[in-house]
Design a protein around this motif. Structure first.
Motif, short mmCIF file in Angstrom:
data_model
loop_
_atom_site.label_atom_id
_atom_site.label_comp_id
_atom_site.label_asym_id
_atom_site.label_seq_id
_atom_site.Cartn_x
_atom_site.Cartn_y
_atom_site.Cartn_z
N THR A 142 61.68 66.14 45.15
CA THR A 142 62.42 64.89 44.99
C THR A 142 63.74 64.89 45.75
O THR A 142 64.37 63.84 45.91
N GLU A 143 64.18 66.06 46.23
CA GLU A 143 65.44 66.15 46.96
C GLU A 143 65.27 65.80 48.45
O GLU A 143 66.27 65.62 49.16
N ILE A 144 64.04 65.69 48.92
CA ILE A 144 63.80 65.43 50.34
C ILE A 144 63.93 63.94 50.59
O ILE A 144 63.13 63.14 50.08
N ALA A 146 64.04 60.33 52.71
CA ALA A 146 63.19 59.73 53.75
C ALA A 146 63.74 60.05 55.14
O ALA A 146 62.96 60.30 56.08
N GLU A 147 65.06 60.07 55.27
CA GLU A 147 65.67 60.37 56.57
C GLU A 147 65.37 61.81 57.00
O GLU A 147 65.05 62.07 58.15
N GLN A 148 65.48 62.75 56.06
CA GLN A 148 65.19 64.15 56.40
C GLN A 148 63.72 64.32 56.75
O GLN A 148 63.38 65.02 57.71
N LEU A 149 62.84 63.70 55.98
CA LEU A 149 61.41 63.80 56.24
C LEU A 149 61.09 63.28 57.64
O LEU A 149 60.36 63.93 58.41
N GLN A 150 61.63 62.14 57.97
CA GLN A 150 61.41 61.56 59.29
C GLN A 150 61.95 62.48 60.38
O GLN A 150 61.29 62.72 61.39
N LEU A 192 60.62 74.92 51.60
CA LEU A 192 60.49 74.33 52.93
C LEU A 192 59.25 73.43 52.97
O LEU A 192 58.35 73.62 53.79
N LEU A 193 59.22 72.45 52.10
CA LEU A 193 58.02 71.63 51.94
C LEU A 193 57.74 70.78 53.17
O LEU A 193 56.61 70.76 53.68
#
Length: 291
Positions: A142-144, A146-150, A192-193
């Motif tokens: 839940t800490e990830i 949308a900006e980091q994922l992208q 490091l998901l």
């Protein structure tokens, strides 16, 4: 092509929580070992190679080793100009011609510009090493953001698509693409998901692109390093408390050095591996994985 002293910061800041990653190798107290460990034998004489993330770590070790083996080398990096100049000087000391390109490989226009600059300068492209990557540790999914994922997917896997697309018209029979995946693709990494997910995508991309290009004589393989001492981890890729014993959980009891990984990239880039495609090599300190 991006000027070596210019970075498209608007693009970086739009999509990244930590645009300064992966960090500067020159700032590390303990310096990674990147210098080639054996004399060259001309295995890349006359070849032109792009090495992404070539300013430091595994990328630097690979670029300098390629230079020692006779290649002309384009070094692509984000914004670490001091590190990139060290890599350039080391490659030139090996007698190689070098091109520096700074900018964000998550931008398809930059990737096209990089390849265009290589073709304009040298008229060919024989080896593409997709090594650039970033990682951001998070204890909970839940800490990830949308900006980091992208951002992570743009840097780690989208860039490989963009560069492969830009390079494809220039790759002839005998060319090689070598991608950097990770041991985390095989054994997972609980903090490091998003990074591990990109590495799984890279392995699948490697195998699929291999099948797509093999009939044209273009080989595609990958390297899956274990814990390697590069700026990626101490400059924010791991929590600080994890760095005191980084790599000690491998069977060899230590992290690897970049110059212990670069020979795997060289092997897959040159004709020594002429009967290999769609494969992954594992310089990981003795961790046994399936694949």
């Amino acid at each position: 092509m991006a000027d070596p002293q210019h970075v498209d910061t608007a693009f970086v800041e739009q999509t990244s929580e930590e645009p300064r990653m992966p960090g500067h190798e020159s700032a590390l107290d303990r310096k990674p070992q990147w210098q080639p460990r054996y004399p060259g034998s001309g295995r890349l004489t006359g070849k032109v190679a792009i090495v992404t993330g070539g300013d430091s770590g595994i990328g630097r070790a690979t670029a300098v080793l390629f230079a020692r083996e006779g290649a002309k080398v384009a070094i692509a990096y984000l914004e670490e100009h001091d590190d990139a100049r060290i890599t350039r000087d080391a490659c030139e000391a090996e007698g190689a011609e070098v091109l520096l390109s700074a900018g964000d490989l998550g931008d398809p226009d930059h990737c096209r510009g990089l390849v265009d600059a290589v073709i304009e300068k040298w008229g060919r492209l024989d080896v593409l090493v997709n090594n650039a990557g970033e990682q951001h540790p998070d204890e909970d999914v839940t800490e990830i953001t949308a900006e980091q994922l992208q951002r992570t997917f743009q840097t780690n896997i989208f860039s490989m698509f963009y560069l492969a697309q830009a390079a494809r018209p220039h790759l002839q029979s005998g060319a090689a693409i070598v991608n950097c995946t990770s041991v985390t693709m095989y054994k997972g990494a609980p903090i490091l998901l998003d990074y591990s997910a990109t590495k799984g995508a890279i392995t699948a991309f490697t195998r699929s692109l291999s099948e797509n290009l093999v009939a044209d004589g273009i080989r595609v393989n990958a390297v899956a390093p274990g814990p390697i001492w590069t700026p990626l981890n101490p400059c924010g890729g791991q929590p600080p408390e994890n760095m005191d014993d980084f790599g000690e959980d491998t069977p060899m009891g230590r992290p690897g050095e970049p110059n212990e990984v670069a020979p795997a990239f060289l092997f897959l880039a040159c004709d020594d591996s002429s009967y290999m495609s769609g494969q992954v090599l594992h310089p990981n300190g003795g961790i046994v994985v399936n694949g």
